[in-house]
Design a protein around this motif. Structure first.
Motif, PDB file in Angstrom:
ATOM      1  N   GLU A 242       1.043  -1.594  -0.042  1.00  0.00           N
ATOM      2  CA  GLU A 242      -0.033   0.056  -0.262  1.00  0.00           C
ATOM      3  C   GLU A 242       0.875   1.434   0.033  1.00  0.00           C
ATOM      4  OE1 GLU A 242      -2.450   0.212   3.021  1.00  0.00           O
ATOM      5  OE2 GLU A 242      -3.154  -1.723   2.564  1.00  0.00           O
ATOM      6  N   THR A 243       2.540   1.203   0.445  1.00  0.00           N
ATOM      7  CA  THR A 243       3.070   2.504   0.699  1.00  0.00           C
ATOM      8  C   THR A 243       3.730   2.956  -1.059  1.00  0.00           C
ATOM      9  OG1 THR A 243       4.192   0.933   0.879  1.00  0.00           O
ATOM     10  CG2 THR A 243       3.645   2.103   2.957  1.00  0.00           C
ATOM     11  N   ALA A 244       3.452   1.733  -1.652  1.00  0.00           N
ATOM     12  CA  ALA A 244       3.778   1.877  -3.357  1.00  0.00           C
ATOM     13  C   ALA A 244       3.847   3.190  -3.852  1.00  0.00           C
ATOM     14  CB  ALA A 244       3.743   0.680  -3.864  1.00  0.00           C
ATOM     15  N   ARG A 245       4.920   3.859  -4.218  1.00  0.00           N
ATOM     16  CA  ARG A 245       4.523   5.206  -4.945  1.00  0.00           C
ATOM     17  C   ARG A 245       6.147   5.521  -6.196  1.00  0.00           C
ATOM     18  NH1 ARG A 245       1.489   4.540  -1.466  1.00  0.00           N
ATOM     19  NH2 ARG A 245       0.829   6.725  -0.028  1.00  0.00           N
ATOM     20  N   LEU A 246       5.314   5.553  -7.549  1.00  0.00           N
ATOM     21  CA  LEU A 246       6.333   6.079  -8.216  1.00  0.00           C
ATOM     22  C   LEU A 246       6.720   8.095  -8.376  1.00  0.00           C
ATOM     23  CD1 LEU A 246       8.972   4.256  -9.573  1.00  0.00           C
ATOM     24  CD2 LEU A 246       6.801   4.447 -11.323  1.00  0.00           C
ATOM     25  N   VAL A 247       7.773   8.527  -9.202  1.00  0.00           N
ATOM     26  CA  VAL A 247       7.733   9.300  -9.321  1.00  0.00           C
ATOM     27  C   VAL A 247       7.689   9.375 -10.840  1.00  0.00           C
ATOM     28  CG1 VAL A 247       9.202  11.638  -9.924  1.00  0.00           C
ATOM     29  CG2 VAL A 247       9.249  10.792  -7.601  1.00  0.00           C
ATOM     30  N   ALA A 248       6.197   9.259 -11.791  1.00  0.00           N
ATOM     31  CA  ALA A 248       6.669   9.472 -12.943  1.00  0.00           C
ATOM     32  C   ALA A 248       5.416  10.314 -13.388  1.00  0.00           C
ATOM     33  CB  ALA A 248       5.570   7.624 -13.348  1.00  0.00           C
ATOM     34  N   ASN A 249       4.779  10.367 -14.866  1.00  0.00           N
ATOM     35  CA  ASN A 249       3.065  10.490 -15.600  1.00  0.00           C
ATOM     36  C   ASN A 249       2.394   9.964 -15.489  1.00  0.00           C
ATOM     37  OD1 ASN A 249       1.219  11.532 -17.149  1.00  0.00           O
ATOM     38  ND2 ASN A 249       3.151  12.708 -18.660  1.00  0.00           N
ATOM     39  N   PRO A 250       0.914   9.710 -14.642  1.00  0.00           N
ATOM     40  CA  PRO A 250      -0.198   9.006 -14.282  1.00  0.00           C
ATOM     41  C   PRO A 250      -0.475   8.560 -15.155  1.00  0.00           C
ATOM     42  CG  PRO A 250      -0.382  11.199 -12.670  1.00  0.00           C
ATOM     43  CD  PRO A 250       1.143  11.155 -13.655  1.00  0.00           C
ATOM     44  N   ALA A 251      -0.686   9.653 -16.280  1.00  0.00           N
ATOM     45  CA  ALA A 251      -1.378   9.332 -17.509  1.00  0.00           C
ATOM     46  C   ALA A 251      -1.016   8.239 -18.223  1.00  0.00           C
ATOM     47  CB  ALA A 251      -1.693   9.844 -18.929  1.00  0.00           C
ATOM     48  N   GLU A 252       1.096   8.060 -18.526  1.00  0.00           N
ATOM     49  CA  GLU A 252       1.165   7.473 -19.347  1.00  0.00           C
ATOM     50  C   GLU A 252       1.694   6.180 -19.067  1.00  0.00           C
ATOM     51  OE1 GLU A 252       4.814   9.752 -20.125  1.00  0.00           O
ATOM     52  OE2 GLU A 252       3.838  11.068 -21.102  1.00  0.00           O
ATOM     53  N   LEU A 253       1.312   6.375 -17.514  1.00  0.00           N
ATOM     54  CA  LEU A 253       1.857   5.299 -16.186  1.00  0.00           C
ATOM     55  C   LEU A 253       0.345   4.289 -16.159  1.00  0.00           C
ATOM     56  CD1 LEU A 253       4.651   3.977 -14.925  1.00  0.00           C
ATOM     57  CD2 LEU A 253       3.572   4.798 -12.661  1.00  0.00           C
ATOM     58  N   GLU A 254      -1.013   4.911 -16.323  1.00  0.00           N
ATOM     59  CA  GLU A 254      -1.042   4.155 -16.568  1.00  0.00           C
ATOM     60  C   GLU A 254      -1.709   3.069 -17.064  1.00  0.00           C
ATOM     61  OE1 GLU A 254      -6.542   4.234 -15.563  1.00  0.00           O
ATOM     62  OE2 GLU A 254      -5.179   6.672 -15.152  1.00  0.00           O
ATOM     63  N   SER A 255      -1.642   3.712 -18.656  1.00  0.00           N
ATOM     64  CA  SER A 255      -1.707   3.075 -20.418  1.00  0.00           C
ATOM     65  C   SER A 255      -0.379   2.112 -20.468  1.00  0.00           C
ATOM     66  CB  SER A 255      -0.624   4.425 -21.305  1.00  0.00           C
ATOM     67  OG  SER A 255      -1.114   3.986 -21.932  1.00  0.00           O
ATOM     68  N   ALA A 256       0.964   2.079 -19.736  1.00  0.00           N
ATOM     69  CA  ALA A 256       2.116   1.310 -20.139  1.00  0.00           C
ATOM     70  C   ALA A 256       1.057   0.035 -19.405  1.00  0.00           C
ATOM     71  CB  ALA A 256       3.077   1.653 -19.950  1.00  0.00           C
ATOM     72  N   PHE A 257       0.562   0.399 -17.484  1.00  0.00           N
ATOM     73  CA  PHE A 257       1.115  -1.306 -16.826  1.00  0.00           C
ATOM     74  C   PHE A 257      -0.992  -1.511 -17.376  1.00  0.00           C
ATOM     75  CE2 PHE A 257       2.806   0.367 -12.635  1.00  0.00           C
ATOM     76  CZ  PHE A 257       4.079   0.518 -13.450  1.00  0.00           C
ATOM     77  N   GLY A 258      -1.382  -0.657 -18.280  1.00  0.00           N
ATOM     78  CA  GLY A 258      -3.014  -0.814 -18.637  1.00  0.00           C
ATOM     79  C   GLY A 258      -2.897  -2.002 -19.853  1.00  0.00           C
ATOM     80  N   ASN A 259      -1.339  -1.443 -20.614  1.00  0.00           N
ATOM     81  CA  ASN A 259      -1.035  -2.148 -21.799  1.00  0.00           C
ATOM     82  C   ASN A 259      -1.322  -3.639 -21.431  1.00  0.00           C
ATOM     83  OD1 ASN A 259      -1.861  -1.185 -24.413  1.00  0.00           O
ATOM     84  ND2 ASN A 259      -0.902   0.233 -23.966  1.00  0.00           N
TER      85      ASN A 259
END
Length: 436
Positions: A308-325
């Motif tokens: 639950e503490t997982a955090r990452l400095v990133a672009n949220p939209a791009e990260l969601e697109s990559a993980f979602g694919n």
């Protein structure tokens, strides 16, 4: 040489014997002393003659002598001739190598372990402006001052080439490749890729423009199809079936246009340097729920192992697109009742996200090309899954923009594991603004 040595020993013995006979004849030791002293003087003269011959700058014929010294001069002359022939051959090889390198259209530069220039060919003078009279022995970073080149050289990771504007002409794009050899020495190859760069820019612009222009007619087409589907009576089954297929294909084309536009934006825009901490657990939890709803008839078991503490400095939209694919692909290619594991963990190397499944798997020979646009290891999957063929290409470009890399492991019939490795710099060390 052994026979000459034996003769010389015999000569010394004869000289000593004659000197002894003379000494005995006159009852005096002087003949023996004179004989030995004479031999020493003669040998000393031969030694001085050898020294004089060796220190001459220009090669001359060896001194005339007899016995062991004559054989010695002959052997030395033979060795010198061999050495001269070896030097001439080596010089010829070096000259031919230099001529070959100078004939290349690509720049070739050698620098030592301290980054100082040692050698370059004619193309390096043309492409990089190197001057033999004043640049030899200078640090290369003093002559190529582009900050990306300095960073590339100091980082020491030369697996991927670097493309920057040329130091002589900003309109010329040079691609640099560096190979290390010896003890810290480096071979730098620079190639003019201006034409390829322009062609790539034209391709990107073409894809972006065409994809953008397709959005409007597709929207109109989808709107009319939805209207027709609502107005056609139930009894006209054939017409309704045709309209349904048209709507399905238009939706697939809309997804393709969306992915093309996203990929074009990822390629053509600079990396988003906004530092936003993404709550990875919340994002992946939502994605798990969406994945379960994507194919409810398959009854997949999707397990989420994310702190639950997982955090990452990133672009949220791009990260969601990559993980979602990656998660969507796992759902598509995992059969009914299959298992999908979504994991997130951190170690001293950085953060890691993986999606593993026990689906159909991929032949390892296809893995190097999986991130290419529209590449599919099996064309039958296009009909089965209805994908655009751009998902992994989008994943690759998103990871590149975040300084990360994609690792793929798969085996036919046993499933696949897709792992994203993020550098330590992307980890959140203290609370910041969070993106849900």
């Amino acid at each position: 040489m052994k026979s000459s040595l034996a003769k010389e020993v015999n000569r010394i013995i004869v000289l000593i014997a004659l000197s002894l006979v003379a000494a005995l004849a006159i009852q005096n030791i002087w003949p023996l002393v004179v004989g030995l002293l004479g031999y020493i003087v003669w040998s000393t003269r031969q030694l001085f003659a050898l020294y004089t011959w060796l220190i001459r700058e220009e090669h001359t014929e060896p001194p005339d002598s007899v016995g062991l010294w004559g054989e010695f001069y002959t052997r030395l002359e033979h060795l010198f001739q061999q050495e001269r022939r070896a030097q001439e051959n080596l010089q010829g090889i070096i000259l031919r190598a230099q001529q070959s390198v100078n004939a290349l259209e690509d720049a070739v530069v050698l620098i030592d372990s301290h980054g100082y220039l040692e050698y370059w060919n004619h193309a390096a003078h043309r492409l990089m402006g190197l001057n033999e009279e004043k640049d030899l022995g200078q640090p290369l970073t003093n002559l190529i001052r582009h900050p990306r080149f300095t960073e590339y050289l100091s980082r020491g990771d030369f697996r991927e080439p670097l493309e920057i504007p040329g130091p002589v002409d900003d309109n010329r794009i040079l691609q640099f490749r560096i190979t290390e050899f010896g003890v810290g020495d480096q071979l730098i190859l620079a190639r003019d890729v201006t034409r390829l760069h322009h062609l790539e820019e034209m391709r990107k612009d073409f894809v972006a423009n065409v994809s953008h222009e397709l959005k409007t007619p597709l929207t109109v087409l989808k709107g009319y199809l939805e209207t027709l589907q609502d107005t056609v009576p139930e009894e006209q089954a054939r017409l309704r079936r045709a309209l349904s297929q048209m709507a399905s294909q238009s939706q697939r084309m809309e997804a393709l246009v969306h992915d093309l536009l996203l990929l074009s934006r990822l390629e053509s825009t600079n990396t988003d340097n906004t530092h936003q901490a993404v709550t990875v657990h919340g994002m992946l939890k939502r994605m798990r729920e969406s994945a379960l709803a994507l194919a409810p008839d398959k009854h997949h078991q999707i397990v989420l192992e994310v702190p639950e503490t997982a955090r990452l400095v990133a672009n949220p939209a791009e990260l969601e697109s990559a993980f979602g694919n990656l998660i969507t692909n796992a759902v598509k290619y995992t059969p009914e009742g299959g298992h999908i594991l979504i994991r997130w963990w951190q170690d001293d190397k950085g953060a890691h996200f993986s999606v593993s499944d026990d689906g159909t798997g991929i032949d390892p020979k296809h893995i190097p090309r999986l991130t290419e646009r529209f590449y599919r290891p099996d064309t039958s999957r296009v009909t089965q899954t209805g994908g655009t063929g751009l998902g992994l290409a989008i994943v690759k470009h998103v990871l590149i923009r975040h300084g990360a890399r994609l690792e793929i492991r798969s085996e036919l019939g046993k499933g696949s594991v897709f792992t994203c490795h993020f550098p330590r710099e992307r980890l959140v060390s203290k609370p910041t603004a969070l993106a849900q």
